[in-house]
Scaffold this motif. Structure first.
Motif, PDB file in Angstrom:
ATOM      1  N   GLY A   1      -2.280   5.394  -0.154  1.00  0.00           N
ATOM      2  CA  GLY A   1      -1.636   6.651   0.205  1.00  0.00           C
ATOM      3  C   GLY A   1      -1.512   6.828   1.694  1.00  0.00           C
ATOM      4  N   TYR A   2      -1.735   8.080   2.130  1.00  0.00           N
ATOM      5  CA  TYR A   2      -1.470   8.444   3.511  1.00  0.00           C
ATOM      6  C   TYR A   2      -2.521   7.931   4.503  1.00  0.00           C
ATOM      7  N   GLU A   3      -3.607   7.375   4.029  1.00  0.00           N
ATOM      8  CA  GLU A   3      -4.604   6.796   4.942  1.00  0.00           C
ATOM      9  C   GLU A   3      -4.197   5.412   5.420  1.00  0.00           C
ATOM     10  N   LYS A   4      -3.136   4.845   4.806  1.00  0.00           N
ATOM     11  CA  LYS A   4      -2.689   3.482   5.116  1.00  0.00           C
ATOM     12  C   LYS A   4      -3.729   2.442   4.738  1.00  0.00           C
ATOM     13  N   LEU A   5      -4.610   2.801   3.801  1.00  0.00           N
ATOM     14  CA  LEU A   5      -5.630   1.890   3.302  1.00  0.00           C
ATOM     15  C   LEU A   5      -5.381   1.597   1.834  1.00  0.00           C
ATOM     16  N   LEU A   6      -5.564   0.348   1.458  1.00  0.00           N
ATOM     17  CA  LEU A   6      -5.529  -0.052   0.062  1.00  0.00           C
ATOM     18  C   LEU A   6      -6.972  -0.168  -0.404  1.00  0.00           C
ATOM     19  N   ARG A   7      -7.321   0.572  -1.458  1.00  0.00           N
ATOM     20  CA  ARG A   7      -8.686   0.536  -1.979  1.00  0.00           C
ATOM     21  C   ARG A   7      -8.687  -0.058  -3.385  1.00  0.00           C
ATOM     22  N   VAL A   8      -9.732  -0.843  -3.691  1.00  0.00           N
ATOM     23  CA  VAL A   8      -9.884  -1.412  -5.024  1.00  0.00           C
ATOM     24  C   VAL A   8     -11.248  -0.998  -5.563  1.00  0.00           C
ATOM     25  N   PHE A   9     -11.234  -0.232  -6.653  1.00  0.00           N
ATOM     26  CA  PHE A   9     -12.455   0.284  -7.282  1.00  0.00           C
ATOM     27  C   PHE A   9     -12.787  -0.528  -8.528  1.00  0.00           C
TER      28      PHE A   9
END
Length: 298
Positions: A78-86
């Motif tokens: 999203g708007y943080e420009k981070l891709l997270r994988v949970f």
């Protein structure tokens, strides 16, 4: 909101977000759902009971969420420009965080053997970023002529469909993400498209409020489906290719039969036929109350 993909009947509503829901996804088993919201969170749900399983807090608006094919991982962006994988079974564990997106992440999808890669699009910049999901690094950029407005993965994971430049549909083979396997220019403003390899057709929609069905051999328009009263923001084929869903700014999701023209021709008692490029009025509709955007996850 969860609805039957066959009838459009309401099944249940997931309650808990305090902001607009920008993305939703079902895992391949349809037992788990995920949502991404403007309330700075993503949520994981039990799709059978409607109960919330976990809230995944973020620091800004979450625009996209997607499951891996084995349902064990959930990616968000999203708007943080981070891709997270949970880890879906351990949502309390710290996620893997991948930095390197130059803009807000608009969409993300797992691809490749064992979900070894992720493909993301951004809000304002052309191109697709291909990430190594194990290393968390961008390994390749796929060129497009404008910002990518939609990404859609076939149910077998083999093909990725994207739209960009207001009139371009590209179909990529996920085992060789370098150049599009097929590329088409359409004559209307397109925002979303979905490819069905079983039928060798793609469906697309956009600002003209219609849903178009095309041959994936020649790009020829086979049908024009009317019924929406607002721009079409999402299109998605069902697993067997018998139908496709469209979601619109008018607050409805509509289901369309893929082989409608063929069925009409076969049913014609006097030997007449429905011409190629036939216009069809509204298909099966499901109303989404108070929704600016309707998201279809067929």
């Amino acid at each position: 909101m969860l609805r039957s993909g066959t009838t459009g009947d309401w099944i249940g509503t997931f309650l808990g977000h305090k902001g607009a829901v920008w993305s939703c996804a079902l895992d391949p088993t349809a037992n788990i759902a995920a949502t991404a919201s403007a309330d700075y969170s993503a949520k994981i749900w039990d799709a059978l009971t409607g109960l919330e399983k976990a809230t995944l807090q973020h620091k800004h608006i979450v625009r996209t969420c997607c499951f891996s094919s084995c349902s064990s991982k959930l990616a968000t962006g999203g708007y943080e420009k981070l891709l997270r994988v949970f880890e879906v079974e351990r949502p309390e564990a710290a996620p893997a965080e991948f930095a390197g997106s130059p803009n807000n992440i608009k969409s993300a999808v797992f691809v490749g053997p064992s979900n070894s890669m992720l493909v993301t699009s951004t809000s304002d910049a052309p191109g697709l970023l291909v990430w190594d999901a194990r290393e968390g690094k961008v390994v390749r950029t796929l060129a497009t002529d404008g910002p990518v407005t939609s990404t859609d993965l076939t149910h077998d994971g083999r093909w990725l469909t994207t739209t960009d430049n207001n009139n371009t549909v590209r179909i990529w083979e996920t085992s060789n993400l370098r150049n599009p396997a097929k590329q088409f220019t359409v004559k209307y403003p397109v925002e979303a498209a979905s490819y069905c390899s079983l039928k060798n057709r793609f469906a697309a929609g956009g600002e003209d409020m219609w849903v178009h069905l095309h041959s994936a051999d020649t790009g020829a328009e086979l049908e024009v489906n009317k019924g929406h009263h607002g721009p079409v923001h999402t299109v998605r084929f069902g697993p067997e290719g018998k139908e496709y869903a469209s979601g619109s700014e008018d607050g409805t999701i509509r289901l369309w039969q893929t082989d409608w023209v063929d069925q009409q021709q076969n049913a014609s008692a006097d030997g007449g036929s429905v011409p190629v490029g036939a216009h069809r009025e509204a298909g099966l509709s499901a109303q989404c109350a108070n929704g600016r955007r309707a998201q279809a996850a067929a």
